[in-house]
Scaffold this motif. Structure first.
Motif, PDB file in Angstrom:
ATOM      1  N   LEU A 298      -7.497   7.113  11.770  1.00  0.00           N
ATOM      2  CA  LEU A 298      -6.929   7.709  10.568  1.00  0.00           C
ATOM      3  C   LEU A 298      -5.531   8.271  10.829  1.00  0.00           C
ATOM      4  CD1 LEU A 298     -10.174   9.349   9.207  1.00  0.00           C
ATOM      5  CD2 LEU A 298      -8.835   7.592   8.057  1.00  0.00           C
ATOM      6  N   GLU A 299      -5.284   8.774  12.048  1.00  0.00           N
ATOM      7  CA  GLU A 299      -3.957   9.293  12.368  1.00  0.00           C
ATOM      8  C   GLU A 299      -2.936   8.160  12.413  1.00  0.00           C
ATOM      9  OE1 GLU A 299      -2.074  12.533  15.470  1.00  0.00           O
ATOM     10  OE2 GLU A 299      -3.681  11.214  16.179  1.00  0.00           O
ATOM     11  N   GLU A 300      -3.293   7.043  13.027  1.00  0.00           N
ATOM     12  CA  GLU A 300      -2.383   5.899  13.075  1.00  0.00           C
ATOM     13  C   GLU A 300      -2.099   5.356  11.672  1.00  0.00           C
ATOM     14  OE1 GLU A 300      -0.727   4.404  15.436  1.00  0.00           O
ATOM     15  OE2 GLU A 300      -1.430   5.567  17.152  1.00  0.00           O
ATOM     16  N   TRP A 301      -3.132   5.287  10.864  1.00  0.00           N
ATOM     17  CA  TRP A 301      -3.001   4.776   9.497  1.00  0.00           C
ATOM     18  C   TRP A 301      -2.079   5.682   8.678  1.00  0.00           C
ATOM     19  CZ3 TRP A 301      -3.085   0.890   6.427  1.00  0.00           C
ATOM     20  CH2 TRP A 301      -3.378   0.997   5.065  1.00  0.00           C
ATOM     21  N   ALA A 302      -2.288   7.007   8.754  1.00  0.00           N
ATOM     22  CA  ALA A 302      -1.449   7.933   7.993  1.00  0.00           C
ATOM     23  C   ALA A 302       0.000   7.841   8.450  1.00  0.00           C
ATOM     24  CB  ALA A 302      -1.975   9.362   8.144  1.00  0.00           C
ATOM     25  N   GLY A 303       0.217   7.747   9.745  1.00  0.00           N
ATOM     26  CA  GLY A 303       1.578   7.640  10.258  1.00  0.00           C
ATOM     27  C   GLY A 303       2.276   6.377   9.790  1.00  0.00           C
ATOM     28  N   ALA A 304       1.544   5.268   9.810  1.00  0.00           N
ATOM     29  CA  ALA A 304       2.124   4.004   9.360  1.00  0.00           C
ATOM     30  C   ALA A 304       2.469   4.056   7.870  1.00  0.00           C
ATOM     31  CB  ALA A 304       1.150   2.862   9.640  1.00  0.00           C
ATOM     32  N   LEU A 305       1.614   4.682   7.073  1.00  0.00           N
ATOM     33  CA  LEU A 305       1.869   4.802   5.632  1.00  0.00           C
ATOM     34  C   LEU A 305       3.107   5.651   5.357  1.00  0.00           C
ATOM     35  CD1 LEU A 305      -1.750   5.313   4.254  1.00  0.00           C
ATOM     36  CD2 LEU A 305      -0.222   3.419   3.677  1.00  0.00           C
ATOM     37  N   VAL A 306       3.203   6.788   6.048  1.00  0.00           N
ATOM     38  CA  VAL A 306       4.352   7.678   5.825  1.00  0.00           C
ATOM     39  C   VAL A 306       5.648   6.978   6.207  1.00  0.00           C
ATOM     40  CG1 VAL A 306       5.449   9.826   6.563  1.00  0.00           C
ATOM     41  CG2 VAL A 306       2.986   9.782   6.072  1.00  0.00           C
TER      42      VAL A 306
ATOM     43  N   ALA B  74       6.223   3.700   6.251  1.00  0.00           N
ATOM     44  CA  ALA B  74       6.492   2.623   5.291  1.00  0.00           C
ATOM     45  C   ALA B  74       6.937   3.181   3.941  1.00  0.00           C
ATOM     46  CB  ALA B  74       5.248   1.754   5.123  1.00  0.00           C
ATOM     47  N   LYS B  75       6.423   4.341   3.573  1.00  0.00           N
ATOM     48  CA  LYS B  75       6.778   4.939   2.276  1.00  0.00           C
ATOM     49  C   LYS B  75       8.262   5.295   2.217  1.00  0.00           C
ATOM     50  CE  LYS B  75       5.730   9.003  -0.570  1.00  0.00           C
ATOM     51  NZ  LYS B  75       6.914   9.795  -0.231  1.00  0.00           N
ATOM     52  N   ARG B  76       8.862   5.599   3.370  1.00  0.00           N
ATOM     53  CA  ARG B  76      10.288   5.950   3.384  1.00  0.00           C
ATOM     54  C   ARG B  76      11.164   4.783   2.943  1.00  0.00           C
ATOM     55  NH1 ARG B  76       8.862   8.325   8.634  1.00  0.00           N
ATOM     56  NH2 ARG B  76       8.593  10.586   8.364  1.00  0.00           N
ATOM     57  N   GLN B  77      10.634   3.578   3.026  1.00  0.00           N
ATOM     58  CA  GLN B  77      11.396   2.389   2.651  1.00  0.00           C
ATOM     59  C   GLN B  77      11.213   2.024   1.177  1.00  0.00           C
ATOM     60  OE1 GLN B  77      13.368   1.319   5.111  1.00  0.00           O
ATOM     61  NE2 GLN B  77      12.380   2.888   6.391  1.00  0.00           N
ATOM     62  N   VAL B  78      10.341   2.745   0.480  1.00  0.00           N
ATOM     63  CA  VAL B  78      10.028   2.405  -0.917  1.00  0.00           C
ATOM     64  C   VAL B  78      11.070   3.031  -1.843  1.00  0.00           C
ATOM     65  CG1 VAL B  78       8.357   2.645  -2.787  1.00  0.00           C
ATOM     66  CG2 VAL B  78       7.566   2.205  -0.448  1.00  0.00           C
TER      67      VAL B  78
ATOM     68  N   THR C  17       0.836  -1.201   0.000  1.00  0.00           N
ATOM     69  CA  THR C  17       0.000   0.000   0.000  1.00  0.00           C
ATOM     70  C   THR C  17       0.872   1.252   0.000  1.00  0.00           C
ATOM     71  OG1 THR C  17      -1.558  -1.271   1.343  1.00  0.00           O
ATOM     72  CG2 THR C  17      -1.986   1.072   1.111  1.00  0.00           C
ATOM     73  N   ALA C  18       1.985   1.217   0.746  1.00  0.00           N
ATOM     74  CA  ALA C  18       2.898   2.357   0.768  1.00  0.00           C
ATOM     75  C   ALA C  18       3.534   2.573  -0.603  1.00  0.00           C
ATOM     76  CB  ALA C  18       3.978   2.130   1.819  1.00  0.00           C
ATOM     77  N   ARG C  19       3.806   1.493  -1.317  1.00  0.00           N
ATOM     78  CA  ARG C  19       4.367   1.624  -2.675  1.00  0.00           C
ATOM     79  C   ARG C  19       3.353   2.295  -3.601  1.00  0.00           C
ATOM     80  NH1 ARG C  19       8.648  -0.460  -5.183  1.00  0.00           N
ATOM     81  NH2 ARG C  19       8.604  -0.663  -7.463  1.00  0.00           N
ATOM     82  N   MET C  20       2.097   1.919  -3.452  1.00  0.00           N
ATOM     83  CA  MET C  20       1.036   2.557  -4.222  1.00  0.00           C
ATOM     84  C   MET C  20       1.007   4.059  -3.943  1.00  0.00           C
ATOM     85  SD  MET C  20      -3.057   1.707  -4.076  1.00  0.00           S
ATOM     86  CE  MET C  20      -2.736  -0.054  -4.001  1.00  0.00           C
ATOM     87  N   LEU C  21       1.129   4.413  -2.666  1.00  0.00           N
ATOM     88  CA  LEU C  21       1.140   5.830  -2.277  1.00  0.00           C
ATOM     89  C   LEU C  21       2.355   6.542  -2.866  1.00  0.00           C
ATOM     90  CD1 LEU C  21      -0.022   8.155  -0.536  1.00  0.00           C
ATOM     91  CD2 LEU C  21       1.360   7.294   1.354  1.00  0.00           C
ATOM     92  N   ALA C  22       3.512   5.883  -2.857  1.00  0.00           N
ATOM     93  CA  ALA C  22       4.732   6.498  -3.390  1.00  0.00           C
ATOM     94  C   ALA C  22       4.598   6.806  -4.872  1.00  0.00           C
ATOM     95  CB  ALA C  22       5.924   5.573  -3.141  1.00  0.00           C
TER      96      ALA C  22
END
Length: 536
Positions: free
Chosen positions: A462-470, A472-476, A258-263
């Motif tokens: 939603l705050e926890e979800w956004a934080g987890a995505l951000v 995880a995105k750093r690793q993409v 999901t983080a890759r999709m966001l990236a």
């Protein structure tokens, strides 16, 4: 009739075959000319040409092998195949004789002999007159016009029209465009379905069967039957391939996917509106249609929490009431937007406002306006189609998930990894049995949530979800822009069934040129109505 392996013919080989033509009748193929065969029997010998037309094998008689020379047979065989490949069917026997005479005249001229008058040969002379009914391509255009008219009258949803026309006009079905509807059989469509299954596109194959049956039923109706040439129940025996176990095919993407999709959405290779729409879909875990139908007026700062925003989602799958003058937000699904998300939303609004100002127009009311209106006068009026998000996500390298799979990832990650209660997850997802205005307690007492209480439940999830995505995105890691764009384009073409990009580009260019010559482009029609946009 027995066949013999192909021989490389010359005058001596042909003379020997004619001399030894005894025993059962047989065909001998000429290895020096595709499709040319010599049919031999004890009583006759004749030249024939084999070619496929409209899915069937055809055999065209040229003439007596004892009067036709080998060069004449080869030259005329090439012309016969060209005639058939051009979609004109088998040529008339008179045309074959004219071609032979023209070949013989040219041979005499080259030898310096008197060739006589030039022989005029028509470019095409079909043995039977072609039907006057629709080709498949013409039928598609006629059905499209009818569907759009019925859609304007409220009989069909616009999405249904797009789906139907997209299916009958997919690359696999467009191979039938030049064929007459009266000559297309269920076996021909079944062959298309089988090719899609072989390519791993079972869902598309099922769509072809479903929509083809409706298409042929419309063509066979009294209003169109004479023009279309279609017959009743022509596609009734078509069978759709099975999809298999639906539950087994469900995908529960992990956070890295999901983080890759966001990236990719934030990379900049997608258009601004498509990229931001996918961002909002990921950060809020909402349905495609709810996202693309979002309006600018639905987004506002959250007064109770600095740096937070609110999205008063107007479109909900489960209706909760309609807005009133006293309560314009009635029935909305309120979603808190954490600071990082709200900042990106505000930046997007500033960019799109500035872009509209530069063009000298008012910004669309839609949060994600369509970039290429399909209808005359639709400039700035429409929103992105939900399928646009599906196709964009499906083309992302390394992403197997669909937009709807994000909702599964949201629920799984929050409950299993971040410890968020299932009730809070349900409030955000807005399912039928969650986020209700009234909740019945075990005691039978009914209590009504206030809006603040609802937001207080949704905000932590939603705050926890956004934080987890951000995080995880750093690793993409993604390739450079040019490489990523090429990968997206290539995957998009593959999903659409385009096997030759150059051929598809030429086809689109030809279609655009034809539409321009006929005055059918959107810009030409808007100009005719006096509604051309100043920037155009």
């Amino acid at each position: 009739m027995s066949r013999k392996a192909a021989l490389s013919f010359d005058a001596g080989v042909v003379a020997g075959l004619l001399r030894d033509a005894a025993g059962p009748a047989r065909d001998v193929a000429d290895g020096g000319c595709p499709g040319l065969t010599l049919r031999l029997s004890p009583t006759a010998a004749s030249w024939h040409v084999r070619a496929r037309y409209e899915g069937r094998q055809h055999r065209v008689l040229l003439g007596d092998a004892r009067t036709w020379t080998l060069p004449q047979a080869r030259a005329v065989a090439v012309e016969v195949r060209r005639h058939i490949d051009a979609g004109k069917g088998e040529p008339a026997s008179e045309w074959v004789e004219l071609k032979r005479a023209a070949v013989a005249r040219e041979a005499r001229r080259r030898r310096g002999k008197d060739a006589g008058e030039e022989i005029a040969v028509p470019e095409y002379m079909p043995r039977t007159a072609p039907p006057t009914t629709w080709t498949y391509g013409e039928a598609r255009e006629a059905w499209g016009a009818w569907l759009r008219r019925e859609s304007d009258a409220g009989a069909f949803r616009a999405a249904t029209v797009r789906n139907y026309l997209g299916v009958v006009g997919c690359p696999a079905m467009r191979t039938l465009d030049g064929r007459f509807v009266s000559r297309i059989r269920d076996a021909d469509v079944a062959a298309v379905v089988e090719s899609l299954v072989d390519d791993g596109r079972r869902s598309t194959a099922r769509d072809v069967v479903r929509v083809a049956k409706r298409f042929w039923a419309w063509m066979a109706a009294p209003g169109q039957a004479t023009r279309s040439g279609a017959t009743r129940k022509a596609m009734d025996d078509l069978v759709a391939p099975k999809l298999g176990d639906v539950k087994m095919r469900r995908h529960f993407p992990l956070l890295p996917e999901t983080a890759r999709m966001l990236a990719v959405a934030q990379h900049g290779v997608l258009s601004d509106s498509v990229g931001m729409a996918i961002e909002i879909l990921i950060f809020t875990a909402q349905r495609r249609l709810s996202v693309v139908r979002a309006k600018v007026s639905e987004f506002e700062p959250w007064a109770a929490r600095p740096d937070w925003g609110l999205w008063w989602q107007g479109h909900r799958k489960i209706a909760r009431g309609t807005p009133t003058a006293e309560d314009p937000r009635r029935g909305s699904h309120a979603l808190p937007l954490p600071p990082h998300v709200w900042w990106r939303v505000q930046a997007y609004l500033r960019r799109t406002e500035a872009a509209a100002s530069e063009r000298g127009v008012e910004r669309s009311k839609w949060m994600f306006p369509q970039t290429r209106p399909r209808r005359v006068g639709a400039h700035g009026d429409g929103h992105l189609a939900e399928d646009t998000l599906t196709h964009a996500v499906a083309a992302m390298p390394g992403c197997r998930a669909s937009p709807h799979d994000v909702r599964r990832a949201f629920a799984s990650v929050l409950q299993n990894e971040l410890g968020i209660q299932v009730a809070q997850v349900g409030m955000v997802l807005d399912h039928a049995k969650s986020d209700l205005l009234q909740v019945n307690a075990d005691t039978g007492m009914t209590s009504r949530y206030t809006m603040d209480q609802l937001l207080a439940f949704k905000a932590p999830a939603l705050e926890e979800w956004a934080g987890a995505l951000v995080d995880a995105k750093r690793q993409v890691e993604l390739p450079d822009s040019e490489t990523l764009k090429a990968m997206l384009v290539a995957e998009n073409l593959r999903q659409r069934g385009v096997k030759d990009p150059a051929e598809e580009k030429a086809r689109r260019a030809a279609a655009s040129a034809r539409a321009w010559a006929e005055g059918r482009t959107t810009r030409q029609r808007r100009r005719a109505q006096g509604s051309v946009h100043p920037a155009e």
